[in-house]
Write a protein that holds these residues in place. Structure first.
Motif, short mmCIF file in Angstrom:
data_model
loop_
_atom_site.label_atom_id
_atom_site.label_comp_id
_atom_site.label_asym_id
_atom_site.label_seq_id
_atom_site.Cartn_x
_atom_site.Cartn_y
_atom_site.Cartn_z
N VAL A 1 7.59 1.28 2.08
CA VAL A 1 6.45 0.44 1.83
C VAL A 1 6.43 -0.14 0.83
O VAL A 1 7.05 -1.82 1.78
N ALA A 2 6.95 -0.27 -0.08
CA ALA A 2 7.56 -0.97 -1.07
C ALA A 2 8.78 -1.78 -0.98
O ALA A 2 8.40 -2.89 -0.99
N ASP B 1 1.47 -2.36 4.85
CA ASP B 1 0.93 -0.85 4.88
C ASP B 1 1.98 -0.34 5.75
O ASP B 1 2.37 -0.81 6.80
N LYS B 2 2.36 1.11 5.46
CA LYS B 2 2.49 1.71 7.52
C LYS B 2 1.78 3.42 7.39
O LYS B 2 2.23 4.05 7.85
N GLY B 3 0.20 2.83 6.38
CA GLY B 3 -0.80 4.28 6.79
C GLY B 3 -0.22 5.54 6.08
O GLY B 3 -0.28 5.07 4.88
N TYR B 4 -0.23 6.50 6.48
CA TYR B 4 -0.41 7.41 5.66
C TYR B 4 1.03 8.60 6.04
O TYR B 4 1.84 8.65 7.12
N ALA C 1 0.90 -0.68 -0.17
CA ALA C 1 0.31 0.39 0.02
C ALA C 1 0.81 1.05 -0.23
O ALA C 1 1.57 2.15 0.51
N CYS C 2 1.19 1.83 -1.26
CA CYS C 2 2.11 2.48 -1.25
C CYS C 2 1.82 3.66 -2.14
O CYS C 2 2.41 4.87 -1.64
N ASP C 3 0.30 4.18 -1.52
CA ASP C 3 -0.61 5.78 -1.72
C ASP C 3 -0.56 5.67 -0.76
O ASP C 3 -1.84 5.29 0.32
N ALA D 1 -6.49 5.25 1.07
CA ALA D 1 -6.16 4.15 0.03
C ALA D 1 -6.11 3.22 0.32
O ALA D 1 -5.73 2.02 -0.09
N VAL D 2 -5.58 3.20 1.92
CA VAL D 2 -4.26 1.89 2.65
C VAL D 2 -5.65 0.40 3.04
O VAL D 2 -5.83 0.14 2.12
N GLU D 3 -6.65 1.07 3.32
CA GLU D 3 -7.75 0.48 4.15
C GLU D 3 -8.47 0.07 3.05
O GLU D 3 -8.96 -1.23 2.85
N GLN D 4 -8.75 0.81 1.46
CA GLN D 4 -9.58 -0.21 0.34
C GLN D 4 -8.53 -0.96 -0.26
O GLN D 4 -9.10 -1.93 -0.90
#
Length: 388
Positions: A255-256, A245-248, A220-222, A228-231
């Motif tokens: 993250v990648a 993911d690491k949140g926002y 989740a790199c958005d 976006a992460v939750e989606q």
């Protein structure tokens, strides 16, 4: 491409293509959907979200039934065995003078070529692309002997012309590359603007690869767009894959790289990287994408665009490619979404292939995860001639 892979909607058996998961019971698609909570199902409702991927969408909108999977055909339209079905009456009339047993001249071919050109342009094919096709067809047909097999001769000539365009940049086969990748994980970074269906497309690719025996992880790199992460995490649970993911407000590259580390740790085969839906004019976000590609070194960068976007989609892809080239790797291939909603399907594919110089490897034909189809010369030819 993808001759050694199965349809996005078909199982590769309990052991999978890589011989993994031996002895484990495969969870049915309906069972996967039932495991989502009400809150998670709500997160899949994009009716009020920026991604804009559906109205009142629920889990059932995305997770196919077993029957739907079994009936799915991975080709866009599939070849029709009837030799005359593609050859409409209007086009046949244009070739009447060439149906006799004679050597075809430019005068014989002119009505038919004008019909082909007109049909291409009506299907939103760029006139420059149409001229390129006409040149190839004319060169193949002029001097040939017409007769009872004129239909076949013309169709073969058009197929040859289209093949030169569709495969002009070399073939990209994501599934074959992932299956044969010696250095795991095989990494694909996805780019594109908000609202085109990028996140759902990533979930579809994950579904497809998983059903072909590969262990997949999403990154989740958005970290920019709210929700976006939750989606992506809800999509991950519905598909049955892990999400890193690491949140926002975090560095997308970090993250990648964490996702890649987790893949190696868990012996997973594929890492699919979601990125922010950056508008072409947003320099800071484009720079973050360039940094991610430069440092994470994905095997492929795939641009996701709408089939109905036309030249706008082509311009978007070029901006992403130009920016990414500064980091050493541009866009490798294209996936077009909402293909089922476009009347000028042939134009969407041919323009991107010819003008963009990139393979359109797949198209999205609906919201459910299995609704991802491969593009081939045969299916484009059938789509073209079916409107005549």
């Amino acid at each position: 491409g993808g001759s050694n892979g199965k349809s996005p909607g078909r199982s590769n058996g309990d052991n999978g293509g890589a011989g993994k998961g031996k002895g484990k019971k495969k969870m049915g698609v309906a069972e996967i959907g039932k495991k989502l909570s009400a809150k998670q199902k709500s997160a899949l409702d994009f009716s009020s979200k920026e991604e804009g991927e559906g109205d009142g969408a629920t889990t059932s909108t995305f997770v196919p039934t077993q029957e739907e999977e079994e009936e799915w055909d991975e080709e866009v339209e599939g070849e029709n065995n009837s030799k005359s079905s593609w050859f409409g009456s209007a086009f046949k009339g244009a070739l009447e003078s060439a149906m006799n047993n004679k050597t075809l001249t430019d005068a014989d071919l002119k009505p038919a070529l004008e019909k082909i050109s007109s049909t291409l342009v009506k299907n939103n094919v760029n006139p420059k692309v149409a001229d390129k096709i006409m040149g190839t067809v004319r060169g193949r047909l002029e001097g040939a002997k017409g007769g009872w097999n004129t239909e076949t001769i013309v169709k073969d000539a058009v197929e040859e012309a289209l093949e030169r365009i569709l495969q002009g940049s070399g073939s990209v086969d994501l599934l074959s590359e992932a299956l044969s990748c010696g250095k795991k994980p095989y990494k694909i970074a996805f780019c594109g603007i908000n609202g085109v269906g990028k996140t759902t497309t990533i979930a579809k690719v994950a579904w497809w690869m998983k059903r072909n025996g590969l262990k997949v992880r999403l990154a989740a790199c958005d970290t920019f767009r709210s929700g976006a992460v939750e989606q992506l995490k809800v999509h991950g649970k519905a598909v049955g894959v892990e999400v890193t993911d690491k949140g926002y407000s975090k560095d997308p590259t970090g993250v990648a790289l964490e996702g890649e580390r987790k893949c190696r740790e868990e012996k997973e085969d594929v890492l699919l990287i979601d990125t922010a839906g950056r508008m072409q004019s947003n320099a800071p976000l484009l720079n973050a994408l360039v940094k991610l590609v430069r440092e994470c070194k994905p095997d492929r960068v795939v641009f996701v665009g709408e089939a109905l976007a036309g030249n706008d989609g082509l311009d978007q892809m070029r901006v992403f490619d130009k920016a990414l080239q500064t980091g050493g790797k541009g866009v490798d291939a294209v996936i077009l979404t909402k293909y089922d909603t476009v009347s000028g399907k042939v134009g969407a594919v041919l323009n991107m292939s010819y003008e963009g110089g990139r393979d359109v490897v797949m198209v999205g034909t609906g919201q459910k995860y299995h609704m991802l189809k491969k593009v081939s010369t045969g299916t484009v030819v059938k789509a073209l001639f079916s409107v005549w």
